[in-house]
Write a protein that holds these residues in place. Structure first.
Motif, PDB file in Angstrom:
ATOM      1  N   ASN A  72      64.079  -6.270  -5.608  1.00  0.00           N
ATOM      2  CA  ASN A  72      63.257  -6.402  -6.816  1.00  0.00           C
ATOM      3  C   ASN A  72      63.234  -5.025  -7.480  1.00  0.00           C
ATOM      4  O   ASN A  72      62.899  -4.045  -6.831  1.00  0.00           O
ATOM      5  CB  ASN A  72      61.838  -6.834  -6.406  1.00  0.00           C
ATOM      6  CG  ASN A  72      60.813  -6.694  -7.522  1.00  0.00           C
ATOM      7  OD1 ASN A  72      59.650  -6.433  -7.260  1.00  0.00           O
ATOM      8  ND2 ASN A  72      61.217  -6.857  -8.747  1.00  0.00           N
ATOM      9  N   ARG A 124      60.929   0.839  -0.149  1.00  0.00           N
ATOM     10  CA  ARG A 124      60.408   0.746  -1.514  1.00  0.00           C
ATOM     11  C   ARG A 124      60.411   2.071  -2.247  1.00  0.00           C
ATOM     12  O   ARG A 124      60.193   3.135  -1.674  1.00  0.00           O
ATOM     13  CB  ARG A 124      59.005   0.154  -1.550  1.00  0.00           C
ATOM     14  CG  ARG A 124      57.868   1.072  -1.189  1.00  0.00           C
ATOM     15  CD  ARG A 124      56.539   0.574  -1.746  1.00  0.00           C
ATOM     16  NE  ARG A 124      56.325   1.015  -3.119  1.00  0.00           N
ATOM     17  CZ  ARG A 124      55.277   0.695  -3.853  1.00  0.00           C
ATOM     18  NH1 ARG A 124      54.358  -0.120  -3.390  1.00  0.00           N
ATOM     19  NH2 ARG A 124      55.141   1.176  -5.073  1.00  0.00           N
ATOM     20  N   SER A 170      58.811  -0.341  -6.814  1.00  0.00           N
ATOM     21  CA  SER A 170      58.472  -1.771  -6.873  1.00  0.00           C
ATOM     22  C   SER A 170      57.640  -2.119  -5.638  1.00  0.00           C
ATOM     23  O   SER A 170      57.853  -1.544  -4.566  1.00  0.00           O
ATOM     24  CB  SER A 170      59.740  -2.625  -6.881  1.00  0.00           C
ATOM     25  OG  SER A 170      60.491  -2.357  -8.040  1.00  0.00           O
ATOM     26  N   LEU A 187      55.868  -3.586  -2.268  1.00  0.00           N
ATOM     27  CA  LEU A 187      56.301  -4.171  -0.998  1.00  0.00           C
ATOM     28  C   LEU A 187      55.145  -4.050  -0.003  1.00  0.00           C
ATOM     29  O   LEU A 187      54.614  -2.948   0.186  1.00  0.00           O
ATOM     30  CB  LEU A 187      57.541  -3.430  -0.493  1.00  0.00           C
ATOM     31  CG  LEU A 187      58.552  -4.211   0.356  1.00  0.00           C
ATOM     32  CD1 LEU A 187      58.952  -5.535  -0.274  1.00  0.00           C
ATOM     33  CD2 LEU A 187      59.790  -3.374   0.605  1.00  0.00           C
ATOM     34  N   SER A 196      56.766  -9.072  -1.662  1.00  0.00           N
ATOM     35  CA  SER A 196      56.345  -8.384  -2.883  1.00  0.00           C
ATOM     36  C   SER A 196      54.840  -8.470  -3.072  1.00  0.00           C
ATOM     37  O   SER A 196      54.247  -7.644  -3.761  1.00  0.00           O
ATOM     38  CB  SER A 196      56.989  -9.039  -4.110  1.00  0.00           C
ATOM     39  OG  SER A 196      58.365  -9.086  -3.982  1.00  0.00           O
TER      40      SER A 196
END
Ligand code: F6R
Length: 589
Positions: free
Chosen positions: A98, A170, A173, A175, A192
């Protein structure tokens, strides 16, 4: 913006991951994919569309190591090939991601001997890991060596056929690790967002930027270079039922109705924290409210409230534009970031810019442990519980209530503010009964056939008009525009035709008469006038009553706009929880 999940434990990994992906769908639903580490190979299924629409997701081995992804397309079209997980040339490594890898094109040029099967930036990661493993590094070290090469924001989870470890990392983004509770010891989750695994555990570790988690029969944390770091789990108080539909047809209506409670929950704050932040605002030399989309409109409402309650000028700038204001920033500037997710990339970038100038940062967020919260000098939680519909509703009014409370605190009138906001909360509770919903539903049927509509408001209700327009655009896909009442006659009034729906947002305030006059001007040109107002008026063709709450009118005027967008979406056969092209947390610029 994309949801990722990984699982290590004794259960059937694919079941846990598929279940989790359904809970993460609000983050993106262009396509989905699941990889299960079987013996000897990794078994992968991926498809275009929402995973919750698939009755048959294919078959998987029953192994207990699996990863999955639900995608909001950034790099590469919405195709099966571009769906995650992405593998290396031999299929022995699978990765979900992501974020955005800014230097993937340069890295791809280095990997000339590799065969790529997608257009995504993500695929570069599996090939980099493969390259590192081919050069003799173990899986864990290969992931580390790969991610140190990446520019941009990312959360990555990787599996490999030759290892029983899942490696997660990470930078920028979100986590979160879930640690199995006593009943489920020895199982671990990485995702996420917490709702992905909340039914199994509420013991979580929020990974920091620069963290790597190595998950096996235990869990170890390191930095990107292998140096051990200590991360301790915390217990979060969200209940599973808060993240479920609980009998409602959609999350959006559930969350709109939750405003009966969430305004009170938002104003229930530690007094010390409110006074601390109010003091920061009072002492700053220039305060900026920053947010994107709906949160940006909340900031604008806040600047009107600060003016009328505390006599203070506060600037409001949308996150993506804030970097252009860097010339005005000093170490005496305060920025107050407003965000549901706490992960919006444009707002995070605003924080980075502000920090470089030595500004202080406060955030008003709904997600505990979010990046924004952790980047801030201080924070206020919205306390609204998980908001799962893509469009923001309950958190919007919670944020307005918090800004109002802060304005009262800045003016040295916090007790008065608390009493007032508590009475507003009670009025919202009374307002949201079945009859109220039926009235708005009836209106939705009347306007559902129109492709354009306009919303006017003045003063505190001008940003409410802008927010109402966002709701009508994103949920029922109606071309809606919000205007300051006085602006319409300077051009847009030319668009009014016979029957064009126009909403007038009215409050019992100094600008009430002027807004009514603007409504009359529209009516004279054939507009169908919908008044959202505490009292009926002969100019209204349709009246949606709201309680008379003085300066808190933005809170009560926004709610019928939320309901109208929901019911109109149903009339137009749109999915209110998952509007096209959107995702809940916008983690790309
Ligand atoms: C609209 C909506 C978006 C968000 C915006 C910021 O209903 O939800 O406009 O407000 O993407 O998101 P957060 O609040 O998570 O920073």
């Amino acid at each position: 913006m994309c949801g990722i999940i990984g699982y290590v434990g004794n259960r059937n990994g694919s079941d846990v991951v598929i279940n989790g992906l359904k809970k993460l769908e609000y983050r993106g639903y262009d396509s989905w994919g699941v990889a299960v580490k079987g013996n000897p190979s990794i078994s992968i299924q991926k498809q275009v569309g929402k995973i919750s629409d698939f009755k048959d997701v294919g078959s998987f081995p029953s192994d207990g190591i699996a990863i999955g992804h639900t995608r909001w397309a950034t790099n590469g079209k919405v195709t099966k090939e571009n769906s995650h997980p992405h593998t290396c040339c031999t299929g022995k490594i699978a990765v979900v991601h992501n974020g955005i890898i800014e230097n993937y094109q340069e890295l791809k040029k280095e990997l000339v001997s590799h065969t790529f099967s997608s257009e995504t930036d993500t695929e570069i990661i599996s090939h980099l890991i493969e390259e590192n493993m081919d050069s003799g590094l173990g899986f864990e070290d290969s992931v580390r060596a790969a991610i140190t090469r990446l520019d941009g924001r990312f959360a990555v989870v990787a599996v490999c056929t030759s290892s029983d470890k899942v490696v997660a990392a990470r930078k920028g983004s979100p986590l979160v690790i879930g640690v199995g509770d006593c009943a489920h010891e020895g199982e671990f989750f990485v995702a996420s967002d917490i709702p992905a695994f909340l039914e199994y555990t509420n013991k979580v570790v929020f990974l920091e930027d620069g963290d790597v988690a190595i998950i096996h029969d235990g869990i170890r944390y390191s930095d990107f270079y292998g140096k051990r770091v200590e991360r301790l789990p915390t217990e979060i108080s969200w209940g599973v039922e808060q993240a479920e539909l609980n009998g409602h047809e959609h999350y959006m209506i559930k969350e709109i109705l939750e405003q009966k409670d969430t305004i009170r929950m938002a104003i229930t704050q530690e007094e010390d924290r409110i006074m601390r932040v109010a003091d920061m605002i009072n002492r700053s030399f220039g305060t900026f409210f920053i947010g994107c989309g709906t949160a940006g409109k909340v900031g604008s409402i806040g600047s009107y409230l600060f003016s009328s309650i505390a006599g203070k000028h506060v600037n409001c700038v949308v996150g993506s534009e804030f970097p252009n204001y860097h010339d005005f920033l000093t170490d005496k500037t305060l920025i107050v970031c407003i965000s549901q997710s706490g992960e919006t990339a444009d707002t995070l970038e605003a924080i980075e810019v502000a920090k470089k100038k030595g500004c202080k940062v406060v955030s008003i967020v709904n997600v505990m442990g979010s990046t924004m919260m952790r980047m801030s000098d201080d924070y206020i939680m919205c306390n609204s519980g998980p908001e799962k519909a893509v469009c923001s509703t309950k958190v919007t009014t919670a944020q307005i209530a918090i800004l109002m409370k802060l304005a009262y605190a800045c003016a040295g009138r916090l007790d008065e503010g608390n009493r007032f906001l508590s009475s507003v909360s009670t009025k919202v509770e009374i307002m949201l009964d079945d009859k109220y919903l039926e009235n708005v539903q009836f209106l939705a049927k009347r306007i559902a056939g129109h492709e354009s509509m306009y919303i006017i408001g003045r003063s505190h209700n001008y940003p409410v008009a802008l927010e109402g327009a966002i709701k009508m655009q994103e949920v029922p896909y109606i071309h809606a525009e919000g205007f300051a009442g006085g602006e319409l006659k300077h051009g847009p009034i030319a668009l009014i035709q016979n029957g064009t729906p126009c909403i007038a947002l009215v409050a019992n305030d100094d600008v009430k008469k002027d807004t009514i006059i603007n409504a009359l001007e529209i009516k004279s040109r054939g507009g169908f006038i919908i008044g959202i107002a505490p009292e009926n008026n002969e100019v209204f063709d349709f009246w949606v009553p709201v309680p008379d709450v003085g300066l808190a009118s933005p809170i009560v005027n926004i709610i019928p706009m939320q309901l109208l967008s929901y019911f109109t979406a149903l009339e137009r056969k749109c999915d209110p929880d998952k509007p096209r092209n959107l995702a809940k947390s916008v983690t790309v610029k």
